[in-house]
Design a protein around this motif. Structure first.
Motif, PDB file in Angstrom:
ATOM      1  N   GLU A   1       0.966  -1.030   0.041  1.00 37.56           N
ATOM      2  CA  GLU A   1      -0.050  -0.001   0.044  1.00 37.56           C
ATOM      3  C   GLU A   1       0.759   1.225   0.093  1.00 37.56           C
ATOM      4  O   GLU A   1       0.502   2.331  -0.770  1.00 37.56           O
ATOM      5  CB  GLU A   1      -0.954   0.007   1.135  1.00 37.56           C
ATOM      6  CG  GLU A   1      -2.060  -1.151   1.230  1.00 37.56           C
ATOM      7  CD  GLU A   1      -3.222  -0.987   2.168  1.00 37.56           C
ATOM      8  OE1 GLU A   1      -2.783  -0.022   2.922  1.00 37.56           O
ATOM      9  OE2 GLU A   1      -4.186  -1.538   1.906  1.00 37.56           O
TER      10      GLU A   1
ATOM     11  N   VAL B   1       1.960   1.885  -3.311  1.00 38.37           N
ATOM     12  CA  VAL B   1       1.177   2.267  -4.231  1.00 38.37           C
ATOM     13  C   VAL B   1       0.796   3.799  -4.273  1.00 38.37           C
ATOM     14  O   VAL B   1       0.451   4.834  -5.059  1.00 38.37           O
ATOM     15  CB  VAL B   1      -0.509   1.629  -4.078  1.00 38.37           C
ATOM     16  CG1 VAL B   1      -1.627   2.178  -4.597  1.00 38.37           C
ATOM     17  CG2 VAL B   1      -0.332   0.067  -4.378  1.00 38.37           C
ATOM     18  N   THR B   2       0.783   4.152  -2.875  1.00 42.64           N
ATOM     19  CA  THR B   2       0.508   5.611  -2.521  1.00 42.64           C
ATOM     20  C   THR B   2       1.627   6.608  -2.980  1.00 42.64           C
ATOM     21  O   THR B   2       1.272   7.587  -3.784  1.00 42.64           O
ATOM     22  CB  THR B   2       0.393   5.936  -0.818  1.00 42.64           C
ATOM     23  OG1 THR B   2      -0.395   5.034  -0.329  1.00 42.64           O
ATOM     24  CG2 THR B   2       0.382   7.297  -0.646  1.00 42.64           C
TER      25      THR B   2
ATOM     26  N   ASN C   1       1.225   6.395  -7.058  1.00 44.91           N
ATOM     27  CA  ASN C   1      -0.081   7.505  -7.577  1.00 44.91           C
ATOM     28  C   ASN C   1       0.345   8.845  -7.221  1.00 44.91           C
ATOM     29  O   ASN C   1      -0.025   9.775  -8.241  1.00 44.91           O
ATOM     30  CB  ASN C   1      -1.064   7.024  -6.600  1.00 44.91           C
ATOM     31  CG  ASN C   1      -1.677   5.674  -6.805  1.00 44.91           C
ATOM     32  OD1 ASN C   1      -1.364   5.100  -7.889  1.00 44.91           O
ATOM     33  ND2 ASN C   1      -2.666   5.079  -6.033  1.00 44.91           N
TER      34      ASN C   1
ATOM     35  N   LEU D   1       2.584  10.047 -10.178  1.00 47.53           N
ATOM     36  CA  LEU D   1       2.088  10.326 -11.395  1.00 47.53           C
ATOM     37  C   LEU D   1       0.936  11.490 -11.469  1.00 47.53           C
ATOM     38  O   LEU D   1       1.022  12.216 -12.257  1.00 47.53           O
ATOM     39  CB  LEU D   1       1.301   8.941 -11.852  1.00 47.53           C
ATOM     40  CG  LEU D   1       2.137   7.786 -11.947  1.00 47.53           C
ATOM     41  CD1 LEU D   1       1.330   6.630 -12.500  1.00 47.53           C
ATOM     42  CD2 LEU D   1       3.407   8.035 -13.310  1.00 47.53           C
ATOM     43  N   ARG D   2       0.421  11.621 -10.340  1.00 52.00           N
ATOM     44  CA  ARG D   2      -0.632  12.736 -10.210  1.00 52.00           C
ATOM     45  C   ARG D   2       0.449  13.988 -10.166  1.00 52.00           C
ATOM     46  O   ARG D   2      -0.174  15.039 -10.644  1.00 52.00           O
ATOM     47  CB  ARG D   2      -1.045  12.614  -8.734  1.00 52.00           C
ATOM     48  CG  ARG D   2      -2.332  13.937  -8.609  1.00 52.00           C
ATOM     49  CD  ARG D   2      -2.726  13.715  -7.177  1.00 52.00           C
ATOM     50  NE  ARG D   2      -3.059  12.310  -6.498  1.00 52.00           N
ATOM     51  CZ  ARG D   2      -2.484  11.748  -5.548  1.00 52.00           C
ATOM     52  NH1 ARG D   2      -1.557  12.291  -4.694  1.00 52.00           N
ATOM     53  NH2 ARG D   2      -3.045  10.619  -5.018  1.00 52.00           N
TER      54      ARG D   2
ATOM     55  N   LEU E   1      -1.034  15.847 -13.275  1.00 50.68           N
ATOM     56  CA  LEU E   1      -2.114  16.528 -13.128  1.00 50.68           C
ATOM     57  C   LEU E   1      -1.668  17.881 -12.493  1.00 50.68           C
ATOM     58  O   LEU E   1      -2.175  19.092 -12.786  1.00 50.68           O
ATOM     59  CB  LEU E   1      -3.021  15.784 -11.973  1.00 50.68           C
ATOM     60  CG  LEU E   1      -3.962  14.762 -12.441  1.00 50.68           C
ATOM     61  CD1 LEU E   1      -4.880  14.373 -11.566  1.00 50.68           C
ATOM     62  CD2 LEU E   1      -4.671  15.025 -13.966  1.00 50.68           C
TER      63      LEU E   1
ATOM     64  N   THR F   1      -5.264  -0.212 -14.223  1.00 49.35           N
ATOM     65  CA  THR F   1      -6.220   0.277 -13.326  1.00 49.35           C
ATOM     66  C   THR F   1      -6.244   2.023 -13.806  1.00 49.35           C
ATOM     67  O   THR F   1      -5.420   2.655 -13.534  1.00 49.35           O
ATOM     68  CB  THR F   1      -6.387   0.329 -11.871  1.00 49.35           C
ATOM     69  OG1 THR F   1      -6.392  -1.108 -11.714  1.00 49.35           O
ATOM     70  CG2 THR F   1      -7.318   0.914 -10.986  1.00 49.35           C
ATOM     71  N   GLY F   2      -7.418   2.289 -14.167  1.00 50.51           N
ATOM     72  CA  GLY F   2      -7.366   3.804 -14.698  1.00 50.51           C
ATOM     73  C   GLY F   2      -6.888   4.427 -15.929  1.00 50.51           C
ATOM     74  O   GLY F   2      -7.031   5.683 -16.241  1.00 50.51           O
TER      75      GLY F   2
END
Lengths: 383, 383
Positions: free
Chosen positions: A68, A71-72, A75, A78-79, A83, A104-105
């Motif tokens: 986890e 993953v955090t 994520n 990439l954000r 973004l 995913t996504g």
């Protein structure tokens, strides 16, 4: 080209990185802080060089089922790039990633120019940014390529790449540059400028760089050493940080690539915690510890002949992050080390090693060339 | 309200479902086909009713680390509803989901009105669609709520929800409806129309429906039986299919909710493979098999007194998907069943069971009410 250099209006400039292996540990030591620091440098390089895209050539995660925390971390990265900083990102799954989990996504990502491809089928539809078509080819198994082309005659990864490249060429647009992003073991037969020796001869499942000639640039992931290939337009970026003791002497960094006129520039990354090889007696090591960063990772070779009780824990009081400890004078250890080296060696290295051990002299450059040709033939005939 | 009924211009109509548990197996039988079929029905209901949003109240996956097949399945479903059908989707993580893993992509999802909230912090910023504010509250642990409000006086989930609802009310906009989407064990004290008995008395960690009164509607997930609550505006949708033998008699479906004027409608889903309870002798069961769908799931109670060698495998030749087999006349089995029932029972059921076993008569309705009040007090005083 320098980071400060003005970029042409039409040219594409992109940053090439790979093998982030988010979540990887080094002998149970978390590397998340180091990975975060490397990421921050990559982000800054991209901003300063005003790149038009960031390429991540596979192995985003270290494991198919990342923790986890990993993953955090990914994520968030990439954000941040996509973004927050509004960089187009071009990424693929590597052999360490689960293509399915990583997917995913993806359909939502593409709407903000985060192109993360995890399927062979989607590799043939290029992403066009400015003057360049990017073909995003994830790590693949040979059977998947056989299935895709309904062709059981594809015998090895080189055959597979020949078919894949031929298929990609159908989508090449005139007047555009073509960049391949891929994750596999590639081998060239280039010579270094200052030596007659071959850099790399190719393992049994290598893609020959000759197959990749149609592309203006090939951004590779898989090997962690950017010097694994010595081609002008087919490059490994290597990993952004040292992931094992065997990488201790490698400089880590990223490539900045311009398409028109073509230019590449290596930009090194500074590790937060380096991996350092130390060799000395227990007394020497303890004495010199005050000059060494306590938070670095150390591979220690102990030269003492006598047994020192609880030596690892004693050394840990001054070098808290020891990732391996071995002794110069320990027969069993030596044998193990030799075996380890042998397992990591390429077929040619093994052959060369065998030759010198049995004959007492080294392979001549001509002998090496014969051996190489034979190995390449073997590769072509491999199932 | 019917699916065909015209919807008002301003009113919000949404579909409420929950507990998809994608990847769940029933005694090692995959349910992916059944889950896909239920999904297709849900999609069709949403299309026919022209809903403005689809609410999925938690437990999208069955496990914190879902299989790759489950990941493919859920990704496909969300893509279909959101990107293909263009439905806004409002979803939260449940106790079966890993909030962190499920959060992958959420920042990109929101850009196409797929609102998947996995954090407590984001629960206080409502998503407004037409006349309605949706508060998306994922499954939470009490400690997370204590941390969020810096308040160690929060003793139980009911206290936690009081604080959460008070905080949410600060964002209530005048002239809008408010809908809470949440995933927890809620308990009311409503009576059914035709009976004096209480439907539910609340386990030790239940949220009282009284706390939820400020909302126009509360779309809950967690309990798989839509009849677990009998409130007009606080509802479990239940799971879209039967996930265990204990759910064999439950009708599965979804709620369609209109906000103005308020109306709810139950729309049942048809299972592809039902779960059926059968009871009979070996001979009877074999004889009646020809009238039963071979692909359904069966829970079988065998009434024979004599031992039948290899009975499970024999029955499997006519009922291939037996999920449990037990015998009426087997002392140990009976004891186990009784213990199982006890474990699944609520505190009031246990008390009532104990009373009737020790006194030989049932609790009167007044006695039940006393017991209920005492249990609610216990809940309030619970840590």
């Amino acid at each position: 080209m320098s980071s400060a250099k003005q970029k042409g209006e039409k040219t594409m400039r992109f940053l090439h990185t790979a093998d982030w292996h988010i979540g990887k540990t080094l002998n149970d030591f978390s590397l998340l802080e180091d990975q975060q620091a490397a990421f921050t440098q990559i982000e800054r390089i991209a901003q300063q060089a005003q790149v038009d895209a960031i390429v991540v050539a596979g192995d985003l995660y270290d494991r198919s089922v990342p923790s986890e925390a990993a993953v955090t971390e990914l994520n968030g990265m990439l954000r941040q790039l996509n973004l927050n900083d509004h960089f187009p990102v071009l990424a693929i799954s590597g052999n360490h990633d689960s293509a399915v989990r990583l997917s995913t996504g993806t359909d939502w990502f593409a709407r903000s120019s985060l192109y993360l491809n995890t399927t062979l089928a989607a590799a043939f539809t290029p992403v066009t940014i400015k003057d360049t078509q990017f073909f995003l080819l994830p790590f693949f198994g040979i059977q998947a390529v056989r299935n895709y082309f309904h062709d059981d005659h594809i015998k090895n990864v080189n055959d597979a790449m020949e078919r894949i490249v031929a298929e990609m060429k159908k989508s090449f647009a005139a007047g555009k540059h073509q960049v391949l992003v891929a994750h596999f073991f590639a081998a060239g037969s280039q010579r270094t400028a200052d030596s007659e020796t071959l850099i790399e001869v190719g393992g049994l499942s290598a893609v020959s760089t000759a197959v990749l000639a149609p592309f203006d640039y090939v951004a590779l992931g898989h090997l962690h050493n950017r010097k694994a290939l010595n081609e002008e337009r087919v490059k490994y970026s290597g990993s952004p940080l040292k992931f094992s003791v065997s990488e201790a002497h490698q400089e880590k960094g990223v490539w900045l690539v311009d398409t028109e006129p073509f230019a590449v520039q290596w930009v090194p990354l500074q590790p937060v915690h380096d991996i350092t090889l130390l060799k000395g007696s227990f007394r020497e090591l303890v004495t010199s510890a005050k000059d060494k960063p306590a938070t670095d990772f150390y591979d220690i070779e102990l030269t003492d002949r006598e047994r020192i009780p609880d030596v690892l824990n004693k050394l840990r009081t001054v070098y808290p992050k020891i990732v391996s400890l071995h002794r110069t004078h320990q027969a069993r250890q030596l044998a193990l080390n030799r075996q380890k080296q042998r397992l990591a060696a390429s077929p040619l290295d093994l052959l060369s090693d065998f030759y010198s051990q049995t004959t007492g002299s080294k392979l001549s450059s001509e002998q090496r060339r014969w051996a190489e040709e034979a190995l390449i033939k073997t590769t072509k005939e491999e199932q």
